[in-house]
Write a protein that holds these residues in place. Structure first.
Motif, PDB file in Angstrom:
ATOM      1  N   LYS A   2      51.251  44.116  36.364  1.00  0.00           N
ATOM      2  CA  LYS A   2      51.214  43.783  37.730  1.00  0.00           C
ATOM      3  C   LYS A   2      50.879  42.318  38.148  1.00  0.00           C
ATOM      4  N   LEU A   3      52.023  41.500  38.552  1.00  0.00           N
ATOM      5  CA  LEU A   3      51.542  40.010  38.601  1.00  0.00           C
ATOM      6  C   LEU A   3      51.630  39.794  39.958  1.00  0.00           C
ATOM      7  N   LEU A   4      50.816  38.907  40.414  1.00  0.00           N
ATOM      8  CA  LEU A   4      50.598  38.324  41.989  1.00  0.00           C
ATOM      9  C   LEU A   4      50.396  36.925  42.010  1.00  0.00           C
ATOM     10  N   ARG A   5      50.437  36.371  43.217  1.00  0.00           N
ATOM     11  CA  ARG A   5      49.955  35.208  43.457  1.00  0.00           C
ATOM     12  C   ARG A   5      48.906  35.042  44.496  1.00  0.00           C
ATOM     13  N   VAL A   6      47.855  34.311  44.066  1.00  0.00           N
ATOM     14  CA  VAL A   6      46.744  34.424  44.833  1.00  0.00           C
ATOM     15  C   VAL A   6      46.149  33.138  45.479  1.00  0.00           C
ATOM     16  N   GLY A   7      45.797  32.869  46.608  1.00  0.00           N
ATOM     17  CA  GLY A   7      45.235  31.742  47.311  1.00  0.00           C
ATOM     18  C   GLY A   7      45.847  31.334  48.590  1.00  0.00           C
ATOM     19  N   ALA A   8      45.488  30.312  49.183  1.00  0.00           N
ATOM     20  CA  ALA A   8      45.937  29.795  50.356  1.00  0.00           C
ATOM     21  C   ALA A   8      47.282  29.643  50.507  1.00  0.00           C
ATOM     22  N   LYS A   9      48.219  29.819  51.521  1.00  0.00           N
ATOM     23  CA  LYS A   9      49.422  29.590  51.788  1.00  0.00           C
ATOM     24  C   LYS A   9      49.830  28.144  51.229  1.00  0.00           C
ATOM     25  N   GLY A  10      50.748  28.156  50.191  1.00  0.00           N
ATOM     26  CA  GLY A  10      51.260  26.875  49.642  1.00  0.00           C
ATOM     27  C   GLY A  10      50.406  26.169  48.317  1.00  0.00           C
ATOM     28  N   ALA A  11      49.413  27.180  48.124  1.00  0.00           N
ATOM     29  CA  ALA A  11      48.517  26.647  47.095  1.00  0.00           C
ATOM     30  C   ALA A  11      48.245  27.992  46.255  1.00  0.00           C
ATOM     31  N   GLU A  12      49.155  29.095  46.329  1.00  0.00           N
ATOM     32  CA  GLU A  12      48.964  30.412  45.262  1.00  0.00           C
ATOM     33  C   GLU A  12      48.865  29.838  43.983  1.00  0.00           C
ATOM     34  N   ARG A  13      47.937  30.695  43.288  1.00  0.00           N
ATOM     35  CA  ARG A  13      47.875  30.575  41.700  1.00  0.00           C
ATOM     36  C   ARG A  13      48.526  31.941  41.080  1.00  0.00           C
ATOM     37  N   PRO A  14      49.204  31.866  40.274  1.00  0.00           N
ATOM     38  CA  PRO A  14      49.723  32.973  39.490  1.00  0.00           C
ATOM     39  C   PRO A  14      48.610  33.786  39.023  1.00  0.00           C
ATOM     40  N   ALA A  15      48.696  34.973  39.064  1.00  0.00           N
ATOM     41  CA  ALA A  15      47.534  36.133  38.353  1.00  0.00           C
ATOM     42  C   ALA A  15      48.093  37.336  37.955  1.00  0.00           C
ATOM     43  N   ILE A  16      47.113  37.898  37.255  1.00  0.00           N
ATOM     44  CA  ILE A  16      47.556  39.204  36.668  1.00  0.00           C
ATOM     45  C   ILE A  16      46.640  40.345  37.191  1.00  0.00           C
ATOM     46  N   LEU A  17      46.839  41.514  37.554  1.00  0.00           N
ATOM     47  CA  LEU A  17      45.845  42.427  37.837  1.00  0.00           C
ATOM     48  C   LEU A  17      45.310  43.171  36.360  1.00  0.00           C
ATOM     49  N   HIS A  18      43.923  42.987  36.215  1.00  0.00           N
ATOM     50  CA  HIS A  18      43.334  43.491  34.991  1.00  0.00           C
ATOM     51  C   HIS A  18      43.398  45.045  35.235  1.00  0.00           C
ATOM     52  N   THR A  19      43.111  45.601  34.188  1.00  0.00           N
ATOM     53  CA  THR A  19      42.909  47.035  34.237  1.00  0.00           C
ATOM     54  C   THR A  19      41.661  47.452  35.175  1.00  0.00           C
ATOM     55  N   ASN A  20      40.785  46.721  35.304  1.00  0.00           N
ATOM     56  CA  ASN A  20      39.468  46.906  35.927  1.00  0.00           C
ATOM     57  C   ASN A  20      39.493  46.572  37.337  1.00  0.00           C
ATOM     58  N   GLY A  21      40.636  45.891  37.761  1.00  0.00           N
ATOM     59  CA  GLY A  21      40.884  45.659  39.301  1.00  0.00           C
ATOM     60  C   GLY A  21      40.750  44.322  39.407  1.00  0.00           C
ATOM     61  N   SER A  22      40.178  43.426  38.810  1.00  0.00           N
ATOM     62  CA  SER A  22      40.199  41.982  38.929  1.00  0.00           C
ATOM     63  C   SER A  22      41.370  41.069  38.903  1.00  0.00           C
ATOM     64  N   TYR A  23      41.363  40.200  39.523  1.00  0.00           N
ATOM     65  CA  TYR A  23      42.611  39.168  39.376  1.00  0.00           C
ATOM     66  C   TYR A  23      42.201  38.238  38.611  1.00  0.00           C
ATOM     67  N   ARG A  24      43.247  38.010  37.429  1.00  0.00           N
ATOM     68  CA  ARG A  24      42.692  37.016  36.429  1.00  0.00           C
ATOM     69  C   ARG A  24      43.905  35.991  36.486  1.00  0.00           C
ATOM     70  N   ASP A  25      43.311  34.869  36.585  1.00  0.00           N
ATOM     71  CA  ASP A  25      44.287  33.526  36.927  1.00  0.00           C
ATOM     72  C   ASP A  25      44.980  33.031  35.678  1.00  0.00           C
ATOM     73  N   ILE A  26      46.088  33.022  35.591  1.00  0.00           N
ATOM     74  CA  ILE A  26      47.146  32.852  34.283  1.00  0.00           C
ATOM     75  C   ILE A  26      47.962  31.614  34.665  1.00  0.00           C
ATOM     76  N   SER A  27      47.217  30.653  35.575  1.00  0.00           N
ATOM     77  CA  SER A  27      47.815  29.236  35.615  1.00  0.00           C
ATOM     78  C   SER A  27      47.752  28.414  34.183  1.00  0.00           C
ATOM     79  N   SER A  28      46.985  29.013  33.383  1.00  0.00           N
ATOM     80  CA  SER A  28      46.912  28.339  32.114  1.00  0.00           C
ATOM     81  C   SER A  28      48.253  28.654  31.240  1.00  0.00           C
TER      82      SER A  28
END
Length: 283
Positions: A2-28
């Protein structure tokens, strides 16, 4: 995934939903959830990352549109037999295709602005199909190979602009904020059967739509193949595949349309939920 983009409009960071419910930053790992990142090799790169070691993004962060840099937002009209029936329309012999402006795209929980002079703003919960690789003249049997994943779409519509103001449907579909997508892009491997997903939509707690992708007239495979006969499909293009019955226009004895200050909640089985508040255009 489950992939998502998190952050202010125009400055979203790519992320993945962890099985524990947290958003993990995958911009690296990847620059964005967009374009070639949606290819099999791009998604494999994300899948190979050590998610547990990635930074945790704040749980209260804004969730943006789950796909960035969308090139085409293609919609299929009257694609549910039960929805066609409620509108009094004939079952189409071929998919009805129209475009929605990409400038309508917003995050799944962003406010929806009722357009200036709107009298008939309406809702539509829809299954979104996200293209993962370039498709031209694709056989139906191979069509799923071109799908990166799925998402929830609220195909907002202004019915007077769409139906009563002449011309094509696009002007009733394309107001700013009329295209909430997300919260997640759920990769194809996590959706066993896109033609068997429950879907629903509520306004102010009242459930208007309560349907299933089972009643689609043209399924995902057919739609992807069909569209590719008329235009190339590019990675990150979104196809919104139609809505089940229960739209405001179809309510009896009188249609029901959105006004300022209301709350929509909608979701699709396995793909997450959205919540939007309606506000005035100039709010």
């Amino acid at each position: 995934m489950k992939l998502l983009r998190v952050g202010a409009k125009g400055a979203e960071r790519p992320a993945i939903l962890h099985t524990n419910g947290s958003y993990r930053d995958i911009s690296s790992v990847v620059d964005d959830i967009a374009g070639d990142v949606l290819s099999e090799s791009g998604l494999a790169k994300i899948a190979a990352a050590d998610i547990d070691s990635l930074p945790v993004l704040p749980a209260d962060s804004r969730i943006g549109a789950c796909v960035g840099k969308v090139g085409k937002f293609i919609c299929i009209g009257l694609n549910y037999a039960d929805h066609a029936a409620e509108t009094g329309a004939a079952i189409p012999e071929e998919p009805i295709i129209f475009m929605k402006a990409t400038s309508a795209i917003v995050g799944p929980n962003d406010d929806v602005r009722i357009p200036r002079n709107s009298k008939k703003s309406d809702w539509e919960v829809e299954l979104g199909v996200v293209i993962g690789k370039e498709a031209r003249y694709v056989d139906e049997a191979d069509a799923m190979d071109y799908v990166a994943g799925y998402c929830v779409v609220n195909d907002m519509s202004e019915r007077e602009f769409q139906i009563e103001r002449s011309g094509q449907w696009v002007k009733g579909k394309s107001a700013d904020t009329f295209g909430p997508i997300g919260p997640y892009l759920v990769t194809r491997d996590e959706v066993a059967d896109p033609q068997n997903l429950a879907m629903w939509l509520e306004v102010d707690g009242h459930r208007y739509q309560d349907g299933s992708t089972r009643t689609m007239i043209f399924g995902v495979q057919h739609i992807v193949s069909y569209l590719s006969q008329f235009m190339s499909l590019q990675p990150g293009d979104i196809i919104s595949t139609g809505t089940p019955p229960g739209v405001g226009m179809g309510q009896k004895p009188e249609p029901v349309y959105l006004k300022e200050g209301q709350t929509m909640r909608l979701g699709i089985e396995g793909l997450g939920e959205q919540t939007q508040k309606t506000i005035a255009w100039n709010a």
